[in-house]
Design a protein around this motif. Structure first.
Motif, PDB file in Angstrom:
ATOM      1  N   MET A 284       7.875  -9.505  10.465  1.00  0.00           N
ATOM      2  CA  MET A 284       8.539  -8.057  10.159  1.00  0.00           C
ATOM      3  C   MET A 284       8.517  -7.485  11.203  1.00  0.00           C
ATOM      4  SD  MET A 284       6.731  -6.228   6.728  1.00  0.00           S
ATOM      5  CE  MET A 284       6.158  -7.868   5.572  1.00  0.00           C
ATOM      6  N   ASN A 285       8.847  -6.187  11.617  1.00  0.00           N
ATOM      7  CA  ASN A 285       8.513  -5.674  12.335  1.00  0.00           C
ATOM      8  C   ASN A 285       7.457  -4.561  12.016  1.00  0.00           C
ATOM      9  OD1 ASN A 285       9.794  -3.101  11.419  1.00  0.00           O
ATOM     10  ND2 ASN A 285      11.657  -3.530  11.547  1.00  0.00           N
ATOM     11  N   ARG A 286       7.192  -3.452  13.248  1.00  0.00           N
ATOM     12  CA  ARG A 286       5.867  -2.618  13.069  1.00  0.00           C
ATOM     13  C   ARG A 286       6.013  -1.933  12.024  1.00  0.00           C
ATOM     14  NH1 ARG A 286       2.630  -0.195  18.452  1.00  0.00           N
ATOM     15  NH2 ARG A 286       0.906   0.398  17.250  1.00  0.00           N
ATOM     16  N   ARG A 287       7.183  -0.925  11.797  1.00  0.00           N
ATOM     17  CA  ARG A 287       6.634  -0.083  11.287  1.00  0.00           C
ATOM     18  C   ARG A 287       7.362  -0.180   9.954  1.00  0.00           C
ATOM     19  NH1 ARG A 287      12.019   4.477  11.617  1.00  0.00           N
ATOM     20  NH2 ARG A 287      11.836   5.768   9.733  1.00  0.00           N
ATOM     21  N   ARG A 288       7.730  -1.478   9.278  1.00  0.00           N
ATOM     22  CA  ARG A 288       8.006  -2.557   7.811  1.00  0.00           C
ATOM     23  C   ARG A 288       6.440  -2.161   7.087  1.00  0.00           C
ATOM     24  NH1 ARG A 288      12.117  -6.202   6.322  1.00  0.00           N
ATOM     25  NH2 ARG A 288      14.225  -4.509   6.054  1.00  0.00           N
ATOM     26  N   LYS A 289       5.582  -2.832   8.219  1.00  0.00           N
ATOM     27  CA  LYS A 289       4.190  -2.792   8.087  1.00  0.00           C
ATOM     28  C   LYS A 289       3.547  -2.027   8.350  1.00  0.00           C
ATOM     29  CE  LYS A 289       3.766  -8.091  10.951  1.00  0.00           C
ATOM     30  NZ  LYS A 289       3.475  -8.375  12.045  1.00  0.00           N
ATOM     31  N   GLN A 290       3.220  -1.068   8.505  1.00  0.00           N
ATOM     32  CA  GLN A 290       2.499   0.385   8.328  1.00  0.00           C
ATOM     33  C   GLN A 290       3.236   1.130   6.934  1.00  0.00           C
ATOM     34  OE1 GLN A 290       4.200   2.347  11.264  1.00  0.00           O
ATOM     35  NE2 GLN A 290       2.494   2.223  13.223  1.00  0.00           N
ATOM     36  N   ARG A 291       4.705   0.646   6.989  1.00  0.00           N
ATOM     37  CA  ARG A 291       4.860   0.996   5.673  1.00  0.00           C
ATOM     38  C   ARG A 291       4.636   0.453   4.177  1.00  0.00           C
ATOM     39  NH1 ARG A 291      11.852   1.651   6.464  1.00  0.00           N
ATOM     40  NH2 ARG A 291      11.159   3.396   7.409  1.00  0.00           N
TER      41      ARG A 291
ATOM     42  N   VAL B 217       1.398   1.950   1.741  1.00  0.00           N
ATOM     43  CA  VAL B 217       1.917   2.243   0.439  1.00  0.00           C
ATOM     44  C   VAL B 217       1.329   1.262  -1.155  1.00  0.00           C
ATOM     45  CG1 VAL B 217       3.761   0.871  -1.800  1.00  0.00           C
ATOM     46  CG2 VAL B 217       4.659   2.151   0.076  1.00  0.00           C
ATOM     47  N   SER B 218       0.897   0.177  -0.067  1.00  0.00           N
ATOM     48  CA  SER B 218      -0.895  -0.805  -0.596  1.00  0.00           C
ATOM     49  C   SER B 218      -1.802   0.078  -0.659  1.00  0.00           C
ATOM     50  CB  SER B 218      -1.036  -2.021   0.253  1.00  0.00           C
ATOM     51  OG  SER B 218       0.791  -3.057  -0.126  1.00  0.00           O
ATOM     52  N   ALA B 219      -2.348   0.987   0.639  1.00  0.00           N
ATOM     53  CA  ALA B 219      -3.104   1.877   0.450  1.00  0.00           C
ATOM     54  C   ALA B 219      -3.275   2.752  -0.380  1.00  0.00           C
ATOM     55  CB  ALA B 219      -3.959   3.024   1.823  1.00  0.00           C
ATOM     56  N   ALA B 220      -2.224   3.893  -1.025  1.00  0.00           N
ATOM     57  CA  ALA B 220      -2.228   4.557  -1.790  1.00  0.00           C
ATOM     58  C   ALA B 220      -1.867   4.192  -3.435  1.00  0.00           C
ATOM     59  CB  ALA B 220      -0.559   5.156  -2.421  1.00  0.00           C
ATOM     60  N   PHE B 221      -1.281   2.960  -3.518  1.00  0.00           N
ATOM     61  CA  PHE B 221      -1.709   2.202  -4.908  1.00  0.00           C
ATOM     62  C   PHE B 221      -3.266   1.487  -4.988  1.00  0.00           C
ATOM     63  CE2 PHE B 221      -1.786  -1.697  -7.124  1.00  0.00           C
ATOM     64  CZ  PHE B 221      -1.145  -1.180  -8.278  1.00  0.00           C
ATOM     65  N   VAL B 222      -3.779   1.462  -4.113  1.00  0.00           N
ATOM     66  CA  VAL B 222      -5.438   1.171  -4.663  1.00  0.00           C
ATOM     67  C   VAL B 222      -5.383   2.367  -4.597  1.00  0.00           C
ATOM     68  CG1 VAL B 222      -7.067   0.693  -3.432  1.00  0.00           C
ATOM     69  CG2 VAL B 222      -5.415  -1.396  -3.526  1.00  0.00           C
ATOM     70  N   LEU B 223      -6.058   3.690  -3.528  1.00  0.00           N
ATOM     71  CA  LEU B 223      -5.819   4.831  -4.498  1.00  0.00           C
ATOM     72  C   LEU B 223      -6.150   5.087  -5.375  1.00  0.00           C
ATOM     73  CD1 LEU B 223      -5.876   6.286  -0.553  1.00  0.00           C
ATOM     74  CD2 LEU B 223      -8.327   5.894  -1.710  1.00  0.00           C
ATOM     75  N   LEU B 224      -4.902   5.689  -5.539  1.00  0.00           N
ATOM     76  CA  LEU B 224      -4.207   5.625  -7.218  1.00  0.00           C
ATOM     77  C   LEU B 224      -5.147   4.917  -8.605  1.00  0.00           C
ATOM     78  CD1 LEU B 224      -2.731   7.085  -9.258  1.00  0.00           C
ATOM     79  CD2 LEU B 224      -0.625   5.677  -9.110  1.00  0.00           C
ATOM     80  N   ALA B 225      -5.017   3.760  -8.243  1.00  0.00           N
ATOM     81  CA  ALA B 225      -6.116   2.660  -9.277  1.00  0.00           C
ATOM     82  C   ALA B 225      -7.460   3.041  -9.235  1.00  0.00           C
ATOM     83  CB  ALA B 225      -5.638   1.532  -8.792  1.00  0.00           C
TER      84      ALA B 225
END
Length: 162
Positions: free
Chosen positions: A1-8, A12-20
């Protein structure tokens, strides 16, 4: 996995955790302001479907008929206590305030308050229901058997009539 995909993926994971977390905090804070509706029989016996009984200290709404002869008013304050009943056991309600104009013995009311003991509710709001012509046939038949209550429409209990 390249660096840009890891950042995305991280974003997305951080946004999901914050929303939950935000949803969890909202539900937790709303838990204190939810008032579950009970009848006097349900306070004693629990809800019919689940058997859940309210616990002491729980906020709730209760609806029933004011038992004739049970209204006790304090002479020096606005404190009033009365019994509520549906088709089973009675529950005592204590209220400090001005009662609605429609409040009287045998009248249907809804009180919002806190369960102090298994049979005592300290209300902070009392609402009197309007005198209605319709009454479910099952309730009218049960109330006919109780000498202390005479439903206004006991002679006309056909379902669906208003």
């Amino acid at each position: 996995m390249n660096r840009r995909r890891k950042q995305r993926l991280f974003a997305v994971s951080a946004a999901f955790v914050l929303l939950a977390a935000a949803i969890g905090v909202m539900l937790y804070s709303l838990n204190d302001s939810i008032d579950v509706f009970y009848t006097p029989s349900e306070i004693h016996n629990g809800k019919e479907a689940t058997g859940n009984k309210p616990i002491v200290g729980q906020r709730l709404r209760i609806g029933g008929l004011v038992v004739p002869g049970s209204i006790n008013r304090a002479n020096d304050s606005l404190n009033v206590s009365f019994d509520l009943v549906d088709t089973g056991p009675k529950v005592k309600v204590e209220y400090n305030g001005i009662l609605p104009d429609l409040f009287r013995e045998g009248q249907g009311i809804i009180a919002t308050g806190e369960l102090k003991t298994p049979t005592l509710i300290v209300a902070h709001e009392v609402l009197a229901k309007h005198d209605e012509e319709y009454m479910p046939p099952e309730l009218a038949e049960q109330l006919k058997g109780m000498n202390q209550f005479k439903p206004a429409n006991a002679k006309d209990t056909k379902a669906g009539q208003y």
